[in-house]
Design a protein around this motif. Sequence first.
Motif, PDB file in Angstrom:
ATOM      1  N   ARG A 143      32.789  48.227  -7.660  1.00  0.00           N
ATOM      2  CA  ARG A 143      30.959  48.568  -7.093  1.00  0.00           C
ATOM      3  C   ARG A 143      30.588  49.456  -7.771  1.00  0.00           C
ATOM      4  O   ARG A 143      29.715  49.428  -8.543  1.00  0.00           O
ATOM      5  CB  ARG A 143      31.414  48.936  -5.773  1.00  0.00           C
ATOM      6  CG  ARG A 143      30.261  49.561  -5.141  1.00  0.00           C
ATOM      7  CD  ARG A 143      30.384  50.632  -3.569  1.00  0.00           C
ATOM      8  NE  ARG A 143      31.299  49.663  -2.720  1.00  0.00           N
ATOM      9  CZ  ARG A 143      30.963  49.485  -1.979  1.00  0.00           C
ATOM     10  NH1 ARG A 143      29.555  48.946  -1.642  1.00  0.00           N
ATOM     11  NH2 ARG A 143      32.326  48.704  -1.442  1.00  0.00           N
ATOM     12  N   ALA A 144      31.610  49.946  -8.588  1.00  0.00           N
ATOM     13  CA  ALA A 144      30.939  51.294  -9.550  1.00  0.00           C
ATOM     14  C   ALA A 144      30.521  50.298 -11.310  1.00  0.00           C
ATOM     15  O   ALA A 144      29.504  50.851 -11.569  1.00  0.00           O
ATOM     16  CB  ALA A 144      32.663  51.645  -9.754  1.00  0.00           C
ATOM     17  N   MET A 145      31.794  49.097 -11.266  1.00  0.00           N
ATOM     18  CA  MET A 145      30.592  48.483 -12.693  1.00  0.00           C
ATOM     19  C   MET A 145      29.859  47.441 -11.914  1.00  0.00           C
ATOM     20  O   MET A 145      29.007  46.856 -13.006  1.00  0.00           O
ATOM     21  CB  MET A 145      32.426  47.477 -13.047  1.00  0.00           C
ATOM     22  CG  MET A 145      33.233  47.971 -13.586  1.00  0.00           C
ATOM     23  SD  MET A 145      34.621  46.847 -13.566  1.00  0.00           S
ATOM     24  CE  MET A 145      33.690  45.853 -14.974  1.00  0.00           C
ATOM     25  N   GLU A 146      28.993  47.865 -10.737  1.00  0.00           N
ATOM     26  CA  GLU A 146      27.977  46.412 -10.815  1.00  0.00           C
ATOM     27  C   GLU A 146      28.225  45.223 -10.402  1.00  0.00           C
ATOM     28  O   GLU A 146      27.465  44.543 -10.948  1.00  0.00           O
ATOM     29  CB  GLU A 146      26.930  46.836 -11.136  1.00  0.00           C
ATOM     30  CG  GLU A 146      26.801  48.585 -10.716  1.00  0.00           C
ATOM     31  CD  GLU A 146      24.645  48.896 -11.090  1.00  0.00           C
ATOM     32  OE1 GLU A 146      24.263  48.509 -11.950  1.00  0.00           O
ATOM     33  OE2 GLU A 146      25.150  50.256 -11.369  1.00  0.00           O
ATOM     34  N   VAL A 147      29.378  44.909 -10.170  1.00  0.00           N
ATOM     35  CA  VAL A 147      29.720  43.537 -10.326  1.00  0.00           C
ATOM     36  C   VAL A 147      29.234  42.904  -9.263  1.00  0.00           C
ATOM     37  O   VAL A 147      28.941  42.600  -7.738  1.00  0.00           O
ATOM     38  CB  VAL A 147      31.768  42.932 -10.024  1.00  0.00           C
ATOM     39  CG1 VAL A 147      31.626  42.161 -10.121  1.00  0.00           C
ATOM     40  CG2 VAL A 147      32.247  44.120 -11.732  1.00  0.00           C
ATOM     41  N   SER A 148      28.787  41.368  -9.115  1.00  0.00           N
ATOM     42  CA  SER A 148      27.962  40.809  -8.242  1.00  0.00           C
ATOM     43  C   SER A 148      28.961  38.806  -8.602  1.00  0.00           C
ATOM     44  O   SER A 148      28.993  39.248 -10.083  1.00  0.00           O
ATOM     45  CB  SER A 148      26.570  40.642  -8.214  1.00  0.00           C
ATOM     46  OG  SER A 148      26.143  39.929  -9.270  1.00  0.00           O
ATOM     47  N   ALA A 149      29.019  38.635  -8.149  1.00  0.00           N
ATOM     48  CA  ALA A 149      29.489  36.717  -7.665  1.00  0.00           C
ATOM     49  C   ALA A 149      28.176  36.018  -7.857  1.00  0.00           C
ATOM     50  O   ALA A 149      27.815  36.721  -6.821  1.00  0.00           O
ATOM     51  CB  ALA A 149      30.038  36.594  -6.497  1.00  0.00           C
ATOM     52  N   VAL A 150      27.931  34.635  -9.100  1.00  0.00           N
ATOM     53  CA  VAL A 150      26.867  34.436  -8.907  1.00  0.00           C
ATOM     54  C   VAL A 150      27.556  33.048  -8.297  1.00  0.00           C
ATOM     55  O   VAL A 150      26.153  32.135  -8.557  1.00  0.00           O
ATOM     56  CB  VAL A 150      26.325  33.958  -9.879  1.00  0.00           C
ATOM     57  CG1 VAL A 150      24.817  35.406 -10.800  1.00  0.00           C
ATOM     58  CG2 VAL A 150      26.889  34.158 -10.958  1.00  0.00           C
ATOM     59  N   ARG A 151      28.887  33.038  -8.296  1.00  0.00           N
ATOM     60  CA  ARG A 151      29.442  31.219  -8.462  1.00  0.00           C
ATOM     61  C   ARG A 151      31.381  31.884  -7.880  1.00  0.00           C
ATOM     62  O   ARG A 151      31.772  32.618  -8.462  1.00  0.00           O
ATOM     63  CB  ARG A 151      29.977  30.383  -9.066  1.00  0.00           C
ATOM     64  CG  ARG A 151      29.979  29.009  -9.172  1.00  0.00           C
ATOM     65  CD  ARG A 151      30.030  28.178  -9.876  1.00  0.00           C
ATOM     66  NE  ARG A 151      28.620  27.895 -10.853  1.00  0.00           N
ATOM     67  CZ  ARG A 151      28.578  27.817 -12.116  1.00  0.00           C
ATOM     68  NH1 ARG A 151      29.387  28.156 -12.783  1.00  0.00           N
ATOM     69  NH2 ARG A 151      27.463  27.753 -12.336  1.00  0.00           N
TER      70      ARG A 151
END
Length: 153
Positions: free
Chosen positions: A18-26
């Motif tokens: 969350r702190a890294m602002e990670v998100s999944a696109v696949r």
Amino acid sequence: MTPEALTQYLHTTIPLSRAMEVSAVRASASNVVLVAPLLPNINMHGTLFGGSGATLCLLAAWSAVHLRLERDQFETELVIHTSQMEYIAPAREAISAHSAIDDGPWERTATMLAKRGRGRITVSAQLFSGETLAARFVGEFVATTYERLRNDQ
């Protein structure tokens, strides 16, 4: 699992994501792609902090194994055992980590999980900054069934 569900799962279970602002696109049992913006992962040189790159790759590889375990209905504890990161080029823009699991190594892991309650698999990930390959990651993961964990206590 949808990319949105994987993003939420990572943010809930691994707060650093969350702190890294990670998100999944696949997010599938065969292929995972995670992305993160540069700004929360920047170093004093204005490029990607190496630890953030390693973490994004580890999260992508871990997620690929996690989704494969989920697909094949293995209830396990999944941990990283060893990892290696090779940095190739500085990352100066948003980053993405791509990871996939080949069927051959997965079949060996699934067989060991079914027979012994523990399996290992080596998974790689590639880190891109825009279209540029910035780094390569290789990690060995260990999955142990909850049944084996109970019996080992």
